[in-house]
Structure formats: C-alpha cells, structure tokens
Design a protein around this motif. Structure first.
Motif, short mmCIF file in Angstrom:
data_model
loop_
_atom_site.label_atom_id
_atom_site.label_comp_id
_atom_site.label_asym_id
_atom_site.label_seq_id
_atom_site.Cartn_x
_atom_site.Cartn_y
_atom_site.Cartn_z
N LEU A 1 0.33 13.24 2.80
CA LEU A 1 0.23 11.83 2.42
C LEU A 1 -0.93 11.57 1.45
O LEU A 1 -1.34 10.43 1.28
N THR A 2 -1.44 12.59 0.81
CA THR A 2 -2.57 12.43 -0.10
C THR A 2 -2.23 11.52 -1.27
O THR A 2 -3.04 10.69 -1.68
N ASN A 3 -1.03 11.62 -1.79
CA ASN A 3 -0.64 10.83 -2.96
C ASN A 3 -0.09 9.46 -2.61
O ASN A 3 0.30 8.72 -3.51
N VAL A 4 -0.03 9.10 -1.34
CA VAL A 4 0.42 7.77 -0.94
C VAL A 4 -0.78 6.84 -1.02
O VAL A 4 -1.73 6.96 -0.25
N THR A 5 -0.75 5.92 -1.98
CA THR A 5 -1.91 5.04 -2.18
C THR A 5 -1.84 3.78 -1.33
O THR A 5 -2.84 3.08 -1.20
N ALA A 6 -0.70 3.49 -0.77
CA ALA A 6 -0.56 2.30 0.07
C ALA A 6 -1.16 2.58 1.45
O ALA A 6 -1.01 3.68 1.99
N TRP A 7 -1.80 1.58 2.03
CA TRP A 7 -2.45 1.76 3.32
C TRP A 7 -1.44 1.97 4.43
O TRP A 7 -1.71 2.60 5.44
N TYR A 8 -0.22 1.45 4.26
CA TYR A 8 0.75 1.52 5.33
C TYR A 8 1.38 2.91 5.47
O TYR A 8 2.09 3.17 6.43
#
Length: 60
Positions: free
Chosen positions: A27-34
């Motif tokens: 999830l490193t590239n997931v910039t959304a907090w959710y």
C-alpha cells in the motif's frame, strides 16, 4: 499451551504482522488515508472474531 491455542496465537501474530507490513509494502503508493484505514479495520475485525472464537467456551 495446547495445539489449538498455539494455532490461534500464530494466526493472531500473522494478522498483527500484516498490519505492519502491508501498509509499507503493497500500500505504499496508495496516497488516500482510507487505504490503510480499511486494511486496519478489516484486520481488527478479524482479530475480534478470533478472540470471540477463543473465549466463547470459557464459561462452560
């Protein structure tokens, strides 16, 4: 510790480790907090369910 208890303990340990490892790897590239919030919520529900299964027969 009984064999069944050891199995549950190892499963809980694996889930806890996933809670630390997955946000920093997959999830490193997931910039959304959710993204990680949804992961942690799902892992918490899994831990609560396992704890229920472990402790449901204590009163018997």
């Amino acid at each position: 510790m009984k064999s069944a208890e050891l199995k549950w303990a190892l499963l809980i340990l694996a889930i806890v480790l996933l809670g630390y490892i997955l946000p920093y790897t997959l999830l490193t590239n997931v910039t959304a907090w959710y993204g990680s919030f949804l992961l942690w919520t799902g892992l918490a529900i899994a831990i609560i369910g396992i704890n229920y299964l472990i402790s449901r027969k204590w009163g018997e």
